[in-house]
Design an enzyme around this catalytic site. Structure first.
Site, PDB file in Angstrom:
ATOM      1  N   ASP A 229      -7.500  -3.466  10.778  1.00 22.15           N
ATOM      2  CA  ASP A 229      -8.040  -4.414   9.788  1.00 22.15           C
ATOM      3  C   ASP A 229      -8.539  -5.713  10.440  1.00 22.15           C
ATOM      4  O   ASP A 229      -8.917  -6.658   9.756  1.00 22.15           O
ATOM      5  CB  ASP A 229      -6.960  -4.715   8.733  1.00 22.15           C
ATOM      6  CG  ASP A 229      -7.543  -5.041   7.371  1.00 22.15           C
ATOM      7  OD1 ASP A 229      -8.726  -4.731   7.141  1.00 22.15           O
ATOM      8  OD2 ASP A 229      -6.808  -5.609   6.538  1.00 22.15           O
TER       9      ASP A 229
ATOM     10  N   ARG B 283     -10.189 -11.497   1.760  1.00 21.81           N
ATOM     11  CA  ARG B 283     -11.061 -12.505   1.147  1.00 21.81           C
ATOM     12  C   ARG B 283     -10.421 -13.890   1.161  1.00 21.81           C
ATOM     13  O   ARG B 283     -11.125 -14.894   1.159  1.00 21.81           O
ATOM     14  CB  ARG B 283     -11.420 -12.062  -0.284  1.00 21.81           C
ATOM     15  CG  ARG B 283     -10.223 -11.889  -1.173  1.00 21.81           C
ATOM     16  CD  ARG B 283     -10.538 -11.079  -2.424  1.00 21.81           C
ATOM     17  NE  ARG B 283     -10.744  -9.651  -2.128  1.00 21.81           N
ATOM     18  CZ  ARG B 283     -11.025  -8.736  -3.064  1.00 21.81           C
ATOM     19  NH1 ARG B 283     -11.140  -9.094  -4.331  1.00 21.81           N
ATOM     20  NH2 ARG B 283     -11.196  -7.475  -2.730  1.00 21.81           N
TER      21      ARG B 283
ATOM     22  N   LYS C 173       0.845  -1.192   0.000  1.00 21.35           N
ATOM     23  CA  LYS C 173       0.000   0.000   0.000  1.00 21.35           C
ATOM     24  C   LYS C 173       0.882   1.245   0.000  1.00 21.35           C
ATOM     25  O   LYS C 173       2.056   1.172   0.356  1.00 21.35           O
ATOM     26  CB  LYS C 173      -0.848   0.026   1.281  1.00 21.35           C
ATOM     27  CG  LYS C 173      -1.957  -0.988   1.338  1.00 21.35           C
ATOM     28  CD  LYS C 173      -2.734  -0.842   2.646  1.00 21.35           C
ATOM     29  CE  LYS C 173      -3.817  -1.889   2.775  1.00 21.35           C
ATOM     30  NZ  LYS C 173      -4.890  -1.792   1.773  1.00 21.35           N
TER      31      LYS C 173
HETATM   32  N1  BES Z   1      -8.147  -3.908   4.457  1.00 19.83           N
HETATM   33  C1  BES Z   1      -8.250  -3.454   3.123  1.00 19.83           C
HETATM   34  C2  BES Z   1      -9.542  -2.676   2.857  1.00 19.83           C
HETATM   35  C3  BES Z   1      -9.672  -1.352   3.549  1.00 19.83           C
HETATM   36  C4  BES Z   1      -9.287  -0.189   2.920  1.00 19.83           C
HETATM   37  C5  BES Z   1     -10.235  -1.267   4.809  1.00 19.83           C
HETATM   38  C6  BES Z   1      -9.444   1.025   3.551  1.00 19.83           C
HETATM   39  C7  BES Z   1     -10.395  -0.059   5.447  1.00 19.83           C
HETATM   40  C8  BES Z   1     -10.015   1.091   4.818  1.00 19.83           C
HETATM   41  C9  BES Z   1      -8.204  -4.635   2.152  1.00 19.83           C
HETATM   42  O1  BES Z   1      -7.453  -5.713   2.556  1.00 19.83           O
HETATM   43  C10 BES Z   1      -7.564  -4.107   0.918  1.00 19.83           C
HETATM   44  O2  BES Z   1      -6.409  -3.814   0.973  1.00 19.83           O
HETATM   45  N2  BES Z   1      -8.298  -3.976  -0.159  1.00 19.83           N
HETATM   46  C11 BES Z   1      -7.774  -3.361  -1.320  1.00 19.83           C
HETATM   47  C12 BES Z   1      -8.069  -4.188  -2.518  1.00 19.83           C
HETATM   48  C13 BES Z   1      -7.528  -3.615  -3.787  1.00 19.83           C
HETATM   49  C14 BES Z   1      -6.052  -3.873  -3.868  1.00 19.83           C
HETATM   50  C15 BES Z   1      -8.244  -4.236  -4.952  1.00 19.83           C
HETATM   51  C16 BES Z   1      -8.423  -2.008  -1.435  1.00 19.83           C
HETATM   52  O3  BES Z   1      -9.649  -1.960  -1.291  1.00 19.83           O
HETATM   53  O4  BES Z   1      -7.741  -1.024  -1.607  1.00 19.83           O
HETATM   54 ZN    ZN Z   2      -7.118  -5.914   4.553  1.00 20.08          ZN
HETATM   55 MN    MN Z   3      -5.423  -5.525   1.950  1.00 26.32          MN
END
Ligand code: BES
Ligand code: ZN
Ligand code: MN
Length: 496
Positions: free
Chosen positions: A286, A349, A275
Site C-alpha cells: 500500500d 485519502r 479488513k
Molecule cells: N489500500 C486500500 C485500497 C486497495 C484495495 C488497494 C485493494 C489495493 C488493493 C485502501 O486504503 C482501502 O482500504 N480502501 C477501502 C475503502 C473502503 C473501506 C470504502 C477499499 O477500497 O476497500
Molecule cells: Zn490503504
Molecule cells: Mn485502507
C-alpha cells in the site's frame, strides 16, 4: 551485468544467445533472416513452412547453430504484424525472451537491429528485457536463490552512424528499467522490513546517490506542521509516521516545481474497520505510490531533466489498537477542514489530504498524486488500467499521452460535483467515506477538498499495483506501474 553497444554484421556476432526480432510471416522481406536461413542450411525456412514459428507477438524459437555461426544459438523473437508495431511490441518480445531457459543459461546475450528502427525499438528492448527477468530474490536462500549468469548484453547495429543514438537509447532504457525495478523491490519488501522509518532511510540513501535534497519530518515535526490527519492514521501503530520530502533541481531556482505525491501506507490492516484476512498480505504494497514517485525523481536526476521536481511521501502504518482512530471520530487536517471518520480503512485519502495541502508550500506549477487508493478501482477498469481524475484538461491530456507512449494504461473518470456532495458530513466539514456508489470517484472528490489553485491529477493504482499471473515484461508481483508513465510525462513536459 553490462549493457554494451556494438557494430557488427549479423553472421559475425560472437555470443551465447543471439536474438533476432521477426515480423509475422516476414521471412521473405527480411534480408538478415534470409541470410541466417542460408547459413543454417535452410532450417529457418523449414520452420516457417511447417508453421512451428510465424513471428507472432511473443512467440519464440530457439535454434542451436552447431558451429555454423559464431553464436551458440539463435533465438527468433516474434514482434507480430508489422502494421501494428510500436515500442511495446519490442518491450513485450524482449520480456518474453528474457525468461527463456536458454537465456537464463547464457553468459552473453546479443540483440541485433537492422539500423535504428522506428518506435524507440532499442529503448523498448532494454526495458522489456530487464523488466521481464526481474525476480525478488532477497528472501530466498540456497538453491532457491536462482542466481544470475548473464554477464553482458550487447545491442548491435549494422552501421556506425547510429552509435550515439544507440548508446542514448540503451542508457535511457536501462535507467528507466532500473527505477521500475527499485519501485517493485521496495513494494515487494514485507511490512516488517519496510516501515515508515525504514522507508524514510531508503529515501535518504537514494537522495545521496542521486544528488537530491532529502528532508524527513519525524512525528514531532509532523505534529508541528499540524498534519493531524496523518497523525490520526498513524496513531494505532507502534511505528511512528514519517513525511519524506525529496527535491530535485534541474531548472533555474525561479521555475515552479512539479510536485509528485505518493501514498505511503507501509501496511494497511484497515485499522479498527479491520479488513478480512483474505489477501490482507497484499496490503504490504500500500506504499507503492510512494515507491513510484521516489523512483521517478531518481530517474529525473539520472536523466538530468530540465525541471524542478518535489516528491512528498506521507508514511504511516494502519493498525488497530487501543489508541487507534475509531469510526465516528472527528479529526482536523493541516488545511483546517474537519473530517468525520466513517471508516478507518479509508486512510489513504487522509494522509494524502495533508500531503496535498503541504504541496501548496512549494507554489507548484502542477501536482500529481499516485496511490493504491480504492478497491473500487477494480470495478472501474479491472486489472487492466488505472482510473485518473483531475481538474485541468491540459495536464490530463499530457498524462494520457504519456500513457499511450508507455502502454501503462489510464482512463479519465469525471469529478462531478455530485460526488463531492456525497462526501459532505452532517457533523464535520467532510467525511472520509461516501455511499456504496462510485468509490473511486468519491475518493478523488474527497481529495479535491484539499488541493490549492493549481492543476492536479490523481492516479488510482489499486489492483494494478500487483500482477497476478505474469505478463511478458511484468512478472508476478509488484508492477511498479506509474514509474514509466511519469518519467515519460516529465520527459515531454510543457508548461501547463
Ligand atoms: N489500500 C486500500 C485500497 C486497495 C484495495 C488497494 C485493494 C489495493 C488493493 C485502501 O486504503 C482501502 O482500504 N480502501 C477501502 C475503502 C473502503 C473501506 C470504502 C477499499 O477500497 O476497500
Ligand atoms: Zn490503504
Ligand atoms: Mn485502507
Amino acid at each position: 551485468m553490462k549493457l554494451l553497444s556494438g557494430m557488427s554484421k549479423l553472421r559475425k556476432i560472437e555470443t551465447s544467445s543471439l536474438i533476432k526480432f521477426c515480423f509475422q510471416d516476414g521471412l521473405e522481406k527480411d534480408t538478415h533472416l534470409k541470410e541466417l536461413n542460408k547459413i543454417l542450411g535452410g532450417a529457418i525456412k523449414k520452420i516457417y513452412d511447417s508453421g512451428e514459428f510465424s513471428g507472432k507477438l511473443n512467440q519464440t524459437l530457439v535454434l542451436h547453430t552447431l558451429s555454423q555461426l559464431p553464436c551458440e544459438r539463435v533465438i527468433l523473437a516474434g514482434l507480430g504484424e508489422k502494421r501494428k508495431l510500436n515500442a511495446d511490441s519490442y518491450r513485450q518480445a524482449a520480456g518474453t525472451v528474457s525468461r527463456l531457459t536458454a537465456i537464463k543459461r547464457s553468459k552473453a546475450v546479443a540483440f541485433f537491429f537492422n539500423g535504428i528502427e522506428k518506435y524507440d525499438a532499442v529503448q523498448g528492448t532494454v526495458e522489456g528485457f530487464l523488466l521481464g527477468r526481474f525476480g525478488m530474490n532477497d528472501y530466498k536462500t540456497g538453491e532457491n536463490k536462482n542466481e544470475d549468469v548473464i554477464e553482458t548484453i550487447h545491442f548491435y547495429t549494422v552501421s556506425k552512424q547510429h552509435q550515439s543514438r544507440l548508446d542514448k537509447a540503451i542508457l535511457r532504457g536501462q535507467i528507466i528499467a532500473e527505477e521500475v525495478i527499485s519501485a517493485r523491490r521496495l513494494t515487494a519488501h514485507p511490512g516488517n522490513v519496510i516501515t515508515p522509518t525504514t522507508f524514510a532511510e531508503e529515501a535518504f540513501s537514494l537522495a545521496k546517490k542521486y544528488r537530491l535534497k532529502c528532508t524527513v519530518l519525524d512525528e514531532n515535526r509532523i505534529r508541528g506542521e499540524k498534519m493531524d490527519a496523518l497523525m490520526a492514521v498513524a496513531r494505532g501503530s507502534e511505528q511512528p509516521p514519517r513525511f519524506v520530502i525529496l527535491e530535485y533541481r534541474g531548472a533555474k531556482a525561479g521555475i515552479k516545481p512539479i510536485v509528485l505525491i505518493g501514498k505511503g501506507i507501509t501496511f494497511d490492516s484497515g485499522g479498527i474497520s479491520l479488513k478480512s484476512a483474505l489477501d490482507m498480505d497484499e496490503m504490504k504494497g500500500d506504499m507503492m505510490g510512494g515507491a513510484v514517485v521516489m523512483s521517478v525523481i531518481s530517474a529525473a536526476s539520472r536523466l538530468r531533466l530540465p525541471l524542478n521536481i518535489v516528491c512528498l511521501i506521507p508514511l504511516a502504518e494502519n493498525l488497530p489498537s487501543g489508541r487507534a482512530l475509531k469510526p465516528g471520530d472527528i479529526i482536523n487536517s493541516r488545511k483546517g477542514k474537519t473530517i468525520e471518520i466513517i471508516n478507518t480503512d479509508c486512510e489513504g485519502r487522509l494522509i494524502l489530504a495533508d500531503a496535498l495541502d503541504y504541496a501548496g508550500k512549494f507554489k507548484p506549477q502542477a501536482v500529481i498524486d499516485i496511490a493504491t487508493l480504492t478497491g473500487a478501482a477494480l470495478y472501474v477498469l479491472g486489472y487492466i488500467g488505472a482510473p485518473i481524475l483531475g481538474n485541468n484538461k491540459k495536464l490530463l491530456k499530457a498524462v494520457k499521452a504519456a500513457s499511450g507512449a508507455t502502454a501503462e494504461k489510464v482512463w479519465e473518470m469525471p469529478l462531478w460535483e455530485e460526488y463531492g456532495a456525497l462526501m459532505k458530513s452532517d457533523i464535520a466539514d467532510v467525511r472520509n467515506l461516501g455511499e456504496k456508489q462510485a468509490g473511486t470517484l468519491t475518493a478523488a472528490a474527497f481529495l479535491e477538498n484539499f488541493i490549492g489553485d493549481w492543476p492536479w491529477v490523481h492516479i488510482d493504482i489499486a489492483y494494478v499495483d500487483i500482477e497476478k499471473s505474469g505478463k511478458p515484461y511484468i512478472p508476478k508481483g509488484a508492477t511498479g506501474i506509474g514509474v514509466r508513465l511519469l518519467i515519460e510525462l516529465l520527459s515531454q513536459w510543457r508548461r501547463i
